[in-house]
Design a protein around this motif. Structure first.
Motif, mmCIF file in Angstrom:
data_model
loop_
_atom_site.group_PDB
_atom_site.id
_atom_site.type_symbol
_atom_site.label_atom_id
_atom_site.label_comp_id
_atom_site.label_asym_id
_atom_site.label_seq_id
_atom_site.Cartn_x
_atom_site.Cartn_y
_atom_site.Cartn_z
ATOM 1 N N ASN A 145 -9.322 34.188 -34.049
ATOM 2 C CA ASN A 145 -9.156 35.452 -34.812
ATOM 3 C C ASN A 145 -10.205 36.363 -34.077
ATOM 4 O OD1 ASN A 145 -8.923 37.833 -36.339
ATOM 5 N ND2 ASN A 145 -8.517 36.466 -38.295
ATOM 6 N N PRO A 146 -9.437 37.420 -33.363
ATOM 7 C CA PRO A 146 -10.318 38.462 -32.633
ATOM 8 C C PRO A 146 -11.228 39.126 -33.626
ATOM 9 C CG PRO A 146 -8.254 39.029 -32.663
ATOM 10 C CD PRO A 146 -8.015 37.856 -33.018
ATOM 11 N N GLU A 147 -10.619 39.129 -35.025
ATOM 12 C CA GLU A 147 -11.744 39.795 -35.998
ATOM 13 C C GLU A 147 -12.963 39.182 -36.449
ATOM 14 O OE1 GLU A 147 -10.899 42.999 -36.940
ATOM 15 O OE2 GLU A 147 -9.186 42.897 -35.335
ATOM 16 N N ASN A 148 -13.005 37.947 -35.987
ATOM 17 C CA ASN A 148 -14.043 36.918 -36.250
ATOM 18 C C ASN A 148 -15.304 37.139 -35.236
ATOM 19 O OD1 ASN A 148 -12.930 36.188 -38.589
ATOM 20 N ND2 ASN A 148 -12.085 34.342 -37.662
ATOM 21 N N SER A 149 -16.261 36.455 -35.366
ATOM 22 C CA SER A 149 -17.461 36.432 -34.305
ATOM 23 C C SER A 149 -17.835 35.073 -34.362
ATOM 24 C CB SER A 149 -18.643 37.520 -34.972
ATOM 25 O OG SER A 149 -19.888 37.315 -34.047
ATOM 26 N N TYR A 150 -17.745 34.492 -33.064
ATOM 27 C CA TYR A 150 -18.057 33.119 -32.675
ATOM 28 C C TYR A 150 -19.437 32.710 -32.298
ATOM 29 C CZ TYR A 150 -13.076 32.783 -34.050
ATOM 30 O OH TYR A 150 -11.677 32.875 -34.680
ATOM 31 N N PRO A 151 -19.884 31.677 -32.135
ATOM 32 C CA PRO A 151 -21.032 31.433 -31.373
ATOM 33 C C PRO A 151 -20.510 31.047 -29.864
ATOM 34 C CG PRO A 151 -20.585 29.574 -32.704
ATOM 35 C CD PRO A 151 -19.860 30.880 -33.175
ATOM 36 N N LEU A 152 -21.257 31.136 -28.937
ATOM 37 C CA LEU A 152 -20.857 30.752 -27.446
ATOM 38 C C LEU A 152 -21.776 29.738 -26.761
ATOM 39 C CD1 LEU A 152 -19.123 31.477 -24.817
ATOM 40 C CD2 LEU A 152 -20.837 33.121 -24.481
ATOM 41 N N LEU A 153 -21.137 28.850 -26.354
ATOM 42 C CA LEU A 153 -21.665 27.701 -25.401
ATOM 43 C C LEU A 153 -21.486 28.011 -23.963
ATOM 44 C CD1 LEU A 153 -23.635 25.245 -24.987
ATOM 45 C CD2 LEU A 153 -21.751 23.933 -25.152
ATOM 46 N N MET A 154 -22.368 28.227 -23.101
ATOM 47 C CA MET A 154 -22.148 28.400 -21.697
ATOM 48 C C MET A 154 -22.472 27.072 -21.033
ATOM 49 S SD MET A 154 -23.253 32.366 -21.169
ATOM 50 C CE MET A 154 -22.902 32.298 -19.367
ATOM 51 N N PHE A 155 -21.305 26.463 -20.071
ATOM 52 C CA PHE A 155 -21.941 25.601 -19.105
ATOM 53 C C PHE A 155 -21.986 26.201 -17.632
ATOM 54 C CE2 PHE A 155 -19.835 22.959 -16.019
ATOM 55 C CZ PHE A 155 -20.629 22.023 -15.514
ATOM 56 N N ARG A 165 -19.066 41.580 -26.508
ATOM 57 C CA ARG A 165 -17.634 41.469 -26.935
ATOM 58 C C ARG A 165 -17.676 41.263 -28.614
ATOM 59 N NH1 ARG A 165 -14.725 37.794 -22.392
ATOM 60 N NH2 ARG A 165 -14.978 39.263 -20.473
ATOM 61 N N ASP A 166 -16.728 41.812 -29.301
ATOM 62 C CA ASP A 166 -16.885 42.017 -30.852
ATOM 63 C C ASP A 166 -16.616 40.441 -31.163
ATOM 64 O OD1 ASP A 166 -17.295 44.613 -30.594
ATOM 65 O OD2 ASP A 166 -14.737 44.993 -31.182
ATOM 66 N N TYR A 167 -15.875 39.638 -30.570
ATOM 67 C CA TYR A 167 -15.672 38.378 -31.020
ATOM 68 C C TYR A 167 -16.688 37.324 -30.889
ATOM 69 C CZ TYR A 167 -13.957 37.594 -26.532
ATOM 70 O OH TYR A 167 -13.666 37.348 -24.941
ATOM 71 N N ILE A 168 -17.605 37.542 -30.211
ATOM 72 C CA ILE A 168 -18.670 36.433 -29.943
ATOM 73 C C ILE A 168 -20.225 37.257 -30.586
ATOM 74 C CG2 ILE A 168 -20.409 35.851 -27.864
ATOM 75 C CD1 ILE A 168 -17.693 35.540 -26.409
ATOM 76 N N ASP A 169 -20.693 36.307 -31.144
ATOM 77 C CA ASP A 169 -22.093 36.373 -31.790
ATOM 78 C C ASP A 169 -23.028 36.488 -30.853
ATOM 79 O OD1 ASP A 169 -24.347 36.470 -33.517
ATOM 80 O OD2 ASP A 169 -23.641 35.106 -35.017
ATOM 81 N N ALA A 170 -23.663 37.532 -30.482
ATOM 82 C CA ALA A 170 -24.804 37.745 -29.416
ATOM 83 C C ALA A 170 -26.061 36.903 -29.821
ATOM 84 C CB ALA A 170 -24.946 39.198 -29.297
#
Length: 729
Positions: A501-511, A584-589
């Motif tokens: 959901n683009p309204e949510n904020s998600y944690p990000l794992l980068m490989f 980006r709004d949907y990623i938790d920095a």
């Protein structure tokens, strides 16, 4: 009333089936699914074209009858047309693991008790089996390496205890070509560890076309420092660890002294070929002339490669081509000699890897391909049609297509039609090719095509069963895109949660891997790690990958910008990409993590220590922690020596930055028997972290090599990493 009841029953059935359908598509991926092989793709068995170009052979083991067979199939129909050999039909041989046909396809070398030495090298007990007379002859009573038929099939050359031998099959006699071989001192006919790992070849002897001469390399590694690893074994096996000791030249240390030699079968005479100054001899190959062979030399910087043609009658080498680069010159297997001794060559000299045609004397006949794209695989030259077959990125750096072109560069044909990654396996006479196609939505599809125009002949195999299975799981698309970072357009992929959901904020794992010339972002279907990423996505994580500067397939300058500074620009790009994503709004920095294996572990460590204001957590598996600990060939290709470039080595070493590790969470993993990236890397980093009083997590996997696998090891490792991510990101 009956009508209403019927409609009500239909409605119940419909709702029940709909709920069942929805439920069936909400199945979550587990680590046990991944590492039990639940999502394995069907693959083509390794096929080998017979010289008629119309048939191919496949090795297959029947577990019920315990019979190892080599079956013959028709390219055109795919139907089995015969059996080349069967272990049950060979008296005195219960089973074999490997096979190798003679050039005339009348005999075969069969390998038994074959065991690995390093990444590519093996040894075993080998036999010659005559397909016509049905005679079986053991080549040698002891374990040997690299047995190879002479071109006319009357002899077999091989290496035993670091010496070259050949066996005359008719007389059953054995001739010792060299006598000075000795473990950890002199090697004849096979390569040392660093050549095997970094130049990607093992057998270092070659028969001439008539089988009357053998050209070979000798490695004097007397002065190369030794490396040792303790091997602990299983509980109860032994009270004391064993030690594996081998020669390993680390950056700035002494390499083996490699020399070129020629053995005359008839006179039994050995001679040494003088080539002037060089450090490495990375390729050895005969032309189609029985008295003319090629040798390639490299200087220690690896920025000057020379191609010599050696007259086997006079032992005189003639320099025909010199490749120079301000950074380094890649060594390839693309050199192909035509029947007039002109040759096909690939080079990055115009800024992109392309195909060139040279005369025997080294004069350029023409540049065959050109453009702002790269040749990524050279398949060969068909002397009947005059066409060259190759794979390239002409349709985008994340894609691959198969082409053919005349040697004069004209009449280029695209032989594949679908956008994605296409790989070809050609029949011996270039009548057909088997195409393997995949993209982000399509697991491997195997089809047969005419090599003349790419026309589809038949469909061979697909993975529709896997796609049907995946319909039952919460699978998210793998989205390919580009981002603009530090003045460059970088390829990236991203996997979002199924209920994104683009309204949510998600944690990000980068490989990332990030190593020179590598590629982690491509238009291909899921690999094993992708299912892990899907599992993480199902648990609310976004996973992304960015190929930064230094990676491959976007031209020479993009790849070689990291020269003498491994880790500097790559880290800048990962940090900038993380910041861009975090905006980006949907990623938790505040919840961005990074992980990688090997070079990627080196990068993840640097990211954690130098940018823990951007990255909250990092996992480094089997990382290089200082390029001082890695081998000469790989490291000096990009960094020169530590003596010449100490700041390049130390400024970008994670060990130099542990004092900056002020916040965040770090997991460090290594196998204790890693012969490639030694566990010494991790131990040195651990000591630096301890002395800096920095807290972190770490695991050592006993007796596991660079791949860290075997039994439940991978399941354990990924369980550990998953737990770390869920607790810290």
């Amino acid at each position: 009333m009956k009508s209403q009841k019927f409609i009500l029953n239909l409605l119940v059935v419909f709702l029940t089936s709909s709920i069942a359908s929805v439920y069936a598509q909400t199945k979550d991926i587990t680590l046990e699914d991944i590492w039990s092989g639940e999502f394995s793709q069907e693959r083509m068995q390794n096929l080998q074209s017979l010289k008629d170009g119309k048939s191919y052979i496949v090795q297959d083991y029947d577990r019920v009858s315990q019979d190892m067979k080599v079956e013959i199939f028709s390219y055109k129909t795919g139907e089995k047309t015969g059996t080349l050999l069967s272990s049950k039909a060979i008296p005195g041989l219960s089973v074999f693991q490997t096979f190798q046909l003679s050039d005339d396809e009348s005999k075969v070398i069969l390998g038994t008790n074959v065991e690995s030495i390093f990444r590519r090298s093996t040894r075993g007990i080998f036999y010659v089996y005559d397909l016509e007379s049905k005679e079986l002859v053991k080549i040698d009573e002891e374990m040997i390496q690299s047995p190879t038929f002479s071109p006319e099939g009357s002899k077999v050359g091989y290496v035993k205890n670091n010496n070259i031998f050949f066996k005359d099959i008719k007389t059953n006699s054995i001739v010792k070509v060299t006598t000075d071989g000795e473990k950890n001192k002199i090697i004849n006919g096979v390569t040392d560890w660093v050549y095997e790992e970094e130049f990607s070849f093992v057998r270092a002897f070659e028969w001439n076309p008539s089988g009357t001469k053998i050209a070979y390399l000798k490695f004097d590694e007397s002065n190369v420092p030794e490396f040792s690893m303790d091997l602990y074994g299983n509980y109860g096996q032994s009270l004391y660890p064993k030690q594996d000791v081998f020669k390993y030249p680390k950056a700035g240390e002494e390499n083996a002294k490699v020399s070129l030699h020629l053995f005359d079968i008839n006179s039994r005479r050995n001679s040494k070929i003088e080539l002037g100054n060089y450090e490495y001899l990375p390729r050895l190959e005969w032309t189609q002339d029985e008295d003319l062979f090629s040798i390639q030399t490299l200087n220690r910087y690896q920025n000057e490669l020379k191609l010599y043609l050696v007259n086997a009658e006079t032992n005189e080498p003639k320099l025909v081509l010199t490749e120079k680069d301000n950074a380094y010159v890649d060594v390839t297997d693309d050199l192909t000699f035509l029947n007039n001794n002109s040759f096909i060559w690939t080079s990055e000299k115009d800024g992109w890897k392309h195909i060139y045609h040279y005369a025997e004397n080294g004069n350029l006949i023409n540049q065959v391909t050109s453009g702002a794209w790269e040749v990524t695989n050279y398949y060969g030259f068909d002397d009947k049609s005059g066409r060259i077959y190759f794979q390239s990125t002409e349709n985008g750096s994340v894609n691959r297509d198969v082409f053919s072109v005349l040697a004069n560069g004209k009449n280029k044909l695209r032989l594949t039609r679908k956008t994605g990654t296409n790989r070809a396996d050609f029949s011996a006479d270039f009548t057909y090719f088997v195409n393997t196609f995949t993209n982000t939505k399509t697991p491997a599809v195997y089809t047969l095509h005419k090599a003349s125009n790419g026309e589809l002949v038949r469909e061979i195999k697909d993975n529709s069963a896997l796609l049907n299975k995946l319909d039952n799981y919460n699978i998210s698309p793998k989205e390919l895109s580009t981002i603009n970072v530090n003045g460059n357009e970088l390829n990236t992929w991203m996997i979002k949660p199924p209920n994104y959901n683009p309204e949510n904020s998600y944690p990000l794992l980068m490989f990332q891997y990030s190593g020179p010339g590598s590629q982690s972002v491509s238009n291909t279907f899921f690999g094993t790690n992708d299912y892990w990423y899907q599992m993480l996505a199902q648990q609310g994580y976004i996973v992304a990958c960015v190929d930064g500067r230094g990676t491959g397939y976007k031209g020479r300058d993009f790849k070689k910008v990291t020269q003498k500074e491994l880790g500097k620009f790559e880290l800048e790009d990962q940090i900038s990409a993380a910041k861009l994503f975090g905006g980006r709004d949907y990623i938790d920095a505040d919840r961005i993590g990074i992980w990688g294996w090997s070079y990627g572990g080196f990068m993840a460590s640097n990211a954690m220590f130098q940018a823990n204001d951007v990255f909250k957590a990092a996992i480094a598996v089997a990382p290089v922690t200082s390029w001082r600990f890695y081998d000469t060939v790989y490291t000096e290709r990009y960094m020169t020596t530590p003596q010449e470039n100490p700041s390049g080595y130390d400024d970008n070493s994670p060990i130099s930055h542990v004092d900056k590790f002020d916040k965040g969470n770090y997991l460090l993993v290594h196998g204790s028997a890693d012969d490639n990236v030694h566990v010494q890397n991790t131990m040195q980093l651990i000591e630096a972290l301890v002395q800096a009083n920095k807290q972190f997590d770490w695991r050592i996997y006993p007796d596991k090599n660079h791949g860290i696998y075997g039994g439940n090891t991978r399941l354990h490792l990924y369980t550990l990493m998953t737990k770390f991510i869920k607790e810290n990101l």
